[in-house]
Design an enzyme around this catalytic site. Structure first.
Site, PDB file in Angstrom:
ATOM      1  N   SER A  68      11.402  10.667   7.512  1.00 34.01           N
ATOM      2  CA  SER A  68      10.193  11.471   7.654  1.00 34.01           C
ATOM      3  C   SER A  68      10.601  12.855   8.127  1.00 34.01           C
ATOM      4  O   SER A  68      11.636  13.018   8.790  1.00 34.01           O
ATOM      5  CB  SER A  68       9.242  10.846   8.680  1.00 34.01           C
ATOM      6  OG  SER A  68       8.206  11.747   9.043  1.00 34.01           O
ATOM      7  N   TYR A 123       8.100   7.530  17.055  1.00 34.67           N
ATOM      8  CA  TYR A 123       8.183   7.616  15.596  1.00 34.67           C
ATOM      9  C   TYR A 123       9.324   8.530  15.168  1.00 34.67           C
ATOM     10  O   TYR A 123      10.098   8.206  14.255  1.00 34.67           O
ATOM     11  CB  TYR A 123       6.845   8.131  15.051  1.00 34.67           C
ATOM     12  CG  TYR A 123       6.769   8.191  13.544  1.00 34.67           C
ATOM     13  CD1 TYR A 123       6.744   7.015  12.783  1.00 34.67           C
ATOM     14  CD2 TYR A 123       6.714   9.407  12.871  1.00 34.67           C
ATOM     15  CE1 TYR A 123       6.671   7.065  11.397  1.00 34.67           C
ATOM     16  CE2 TYR A 123       6.641   9.468  11.497  1.00 34.67           C
ATOM     17  CZ  TYR A 123       6.612   8.289  10.760  1.00 34.67           C
ATOM     18  OH  TYR A 123       6.553   8.349   9.388  1.00 34.67           O
ATOM     19  N   PHE A 148       1.767  12.870   3.205  1.00 31.61           N
ATOM     20  CA  PHE A 148       1.381  12.221   1.951  1.00 31.61           C
ATOM     21  C   PHE A 148       0.068  11.485   2.133  1.00 31.61           C
ATOM     22  O   PHE A 148      -0.253  11.009   3.231  1.00 31.61           O
ATOM     23  CB  PHE A 148       2.477  11.248   1.497  1.00 31.61           C
ATOM     24  CG  PHE A 148       3.524  11.891   0.627  1.00 31.61           C
ATOM     25  CD1 PHE A 148       3.655  11.552  -0.713  1.00 31.61           C
ATOM     26  CD2 PHE A 148       4.363  12.859   1.144  1.00 31.61           C
ATOM     27  CE1 PHE A 148       4.600  12.167  -1.518  1.00 31.61           C
ATOM     28  CE2 PHE A 148       5.318  13.475   0.352  1.00 31.61           C
ATOM     29  CZ  PHE A 148       5.441  13.131  -0.989  1.00 31.61           C
ATOM     30  N   THR A 171      -1.479   8.626   2.230  1.00 33.66           N
ATOM     31  CA  THR A 171      -1.295   7.184   2.390  1.00 33.66           C
ATOM     32  C   THR A 171      -2.214   6.693   3.505  1.00 33.66           C
ATOM     33  O   THR A 171      -2.725   7.494   4.301  1.00 33.66           O
ATOM     34  CB  THR A 171       0.160   6.860   2.772  1.00 33.66           C
ATOM     35  OG1 THR A 171       0.427   7.394   4.088  1.00 33.66           O
ATOM     36  CG2 THR A 171       1.140   7.459   1.771  1.00 33.66           C
ATOM     37  N   SER A 203       0.833  -1.198   0.000  1.00 33.69           N
ATOM     38  CA  SER A 203       0.000   0.000   0.000  1.00 33.69           C
ATOM     39  C   SER A 203       0.871   1.252   0.000  1.00 33.69           C
ATOM     40  O   SER A 203       2.097   1.177   0.141  1.00 33.69           O
ATOM     41  CB  SER A 203      -0.920   0.020   1.235  1.00 33.69           C
ATOM     42  OG  SER A 203      -0.147   0.106   2.426  1.00 33.69           O
ATOM     43  N   ASP A 260       7.460 -10.162   8.332  1.00 35.52           N
ATOM     44  CA  ASP A 260       7.765  -9.048   9.222  1.00 35.52           C
ATOM     45  C   ASP A 260       9.175  -8.576   8.894  1.00 35.52           C
ATOM     46  O   ASP A 260      10.146  -9.321   9.051  1.00 35.52           O
ATOM     47  CB  ASP A 260       7.666  -9.545  10.667  1.00 35.52           C
ATOM     48  CG  ASP A 260       8.074  -8.506  11.691  1.00 35.52           C
ATOM     49  OD1 ASP A 260       8.528  -7.413  11.320  1.00 35.52           O
ATOM     50  OD2 ASP A 260       7.946  -8.813  12.903  1.00 35.52           O
ATOM     51  N   LYS A 291      12.522   7.393  12.921  1.00 35.53           N
ATOM     52  CA  LYS A 291      12.817   8.020  11.635  1.00 35.53           C
ATOM     53  C   LYS A 291      14.090   8.865  11.716  1.00 35.53           C
ATOM     54  O   LYS A 291      14.819   8.998  10.718  1.00 35.53           O
ATOM     55  CB  LYS A 291      11.630   8.873  11.179  1.00 35.53           C
ATOM     56  CG  LYS A 291      10.407   8.057  10.797  1.00 35.53           C
ATOM     57  CD  LYS A 291      10.709   7.061   9.677  1.00 35.53           C
ATOM     58  CE  LYS A 291       9.448   6.389   9.145  1.00 35.53           C
ATOM     59  NZ  LYS A 291       9.722   5.469   8.012  1.00 35.53           N
TER      60      LYS A 291
END
Length: 253
Positions: A146, A159, A192, A194, A15, A57, A163
């Site tokens: 990111s 996060y 974005f 997504t 995806s 994974d 990143k």
């Protein structure tokens, strides 16, 4: 490097950014090996592109090594790796019930950072055995960082740390792999369109959208894929983290 006829591995390919990248590289004549946890969506994309599909994974060493062995057996050695697998749940440091469970932090870092490094190490070792092209190039690795690596918002400590790690490993990895003719770069996307971003509340999306200078919209996954292709085909891009964010600088909230 020109992708035509060469094998590209794309993680997180079922995806979002990964799917768009896989589709774009297939359109450029690349052969594909696709990796994602979502085996059903992956199988459909593999049927559409003639790719090798491996549901696993990305942060599991044994499962990834088995998947990589299958890729080598069915597709040969890769010349390209694009790491798009990632998750972005929010997690506060502590709340009304006390400190956030450490497992939440570990899971986010495991998928986003450990998973990226895991496939980088596997791909790099294989790429080093490729015959060099006219410029001595044997492979290209593109990782996904990111803008949160630089301006993480409240609730994004895990996060942003993950990143930030992806961004930080870019230059030392490029330096280490240079003698093998392997380039390493990263893209740091902004907001974005997504499934990961669409999972955010409408309020959060609108708040972030309000501070995007131009163009004032979500990035499109095909625009990320276009940047991947630019990195692959331009031999001077190495060791860099490229922001793809419409001049967005994230606010605290």
């Amino acid at each position: 490097m020109q992708p035509d006829g060469k094998l590209a591995i794309v993680t997180g390919a079922a995806s979002g950014l990964g799917r768009a990248t896989a589709t774009r590289l297939a359109g450029e004549g690349a052969r594909l090996a696709l990796v994602d946890l979502d085996g059903e969506a992956l199988a459909q994309l593999a049927r559409d592109t003639g790719a090798v599909a491996c549901a696993c994974d990305v942060a599991d060493a044994a499962a990834s090594e088995a998947a990589f062995a299958r890729i080598l057996a069915e597709g040969g050695r890769p010349h390209m790796l694009v790491n798009c697998a990632g998750i972005a749940p929010g997690a506060r440091i502590f709340g009304s019930d006390g400190p956030e469970p450490l497992a939440a932090f570990e899971h986010i870092v495991r998928v986003n950072l450990t998973g990226t490094y895991n496939w980088l190490r596997l791909a790099a070792a294989a790429m080093a055995q490729n015959a060099p092209d006219g410029e001595g190039e044997r492979g290209v690795i593109v990782n996904t960082a990111s803008v949160s690596a630089y301006e993480g918002q409240i609730g994004q400590t895990a996060y942003a740390a993950a990143k930030g790690g992806v961004a930080a490993l870019t230059l030392p990895a490029a330096r280490e792999l240079a003698r093998h003719g392997i380039r390493v770069a990263a893209i740091a996307p902004g907001l974005f369109g997504t499934p990961m971003v669409e999972a955010m509340t409408q309020e959060v999306q609108e708040r972030v959208m309000d501070v995007i200078p131009f163009p004032k919209r979500h990035g499109r996954p095909d625009e990320y894929a276009q940047m991947v292709l630019s990195i692959i085909t331009n031999p001077m891009v190495n060791g860099s983290v490229i922001r793809l964010d419409a001049a967005l600088r994230m606010q605290a909230r």
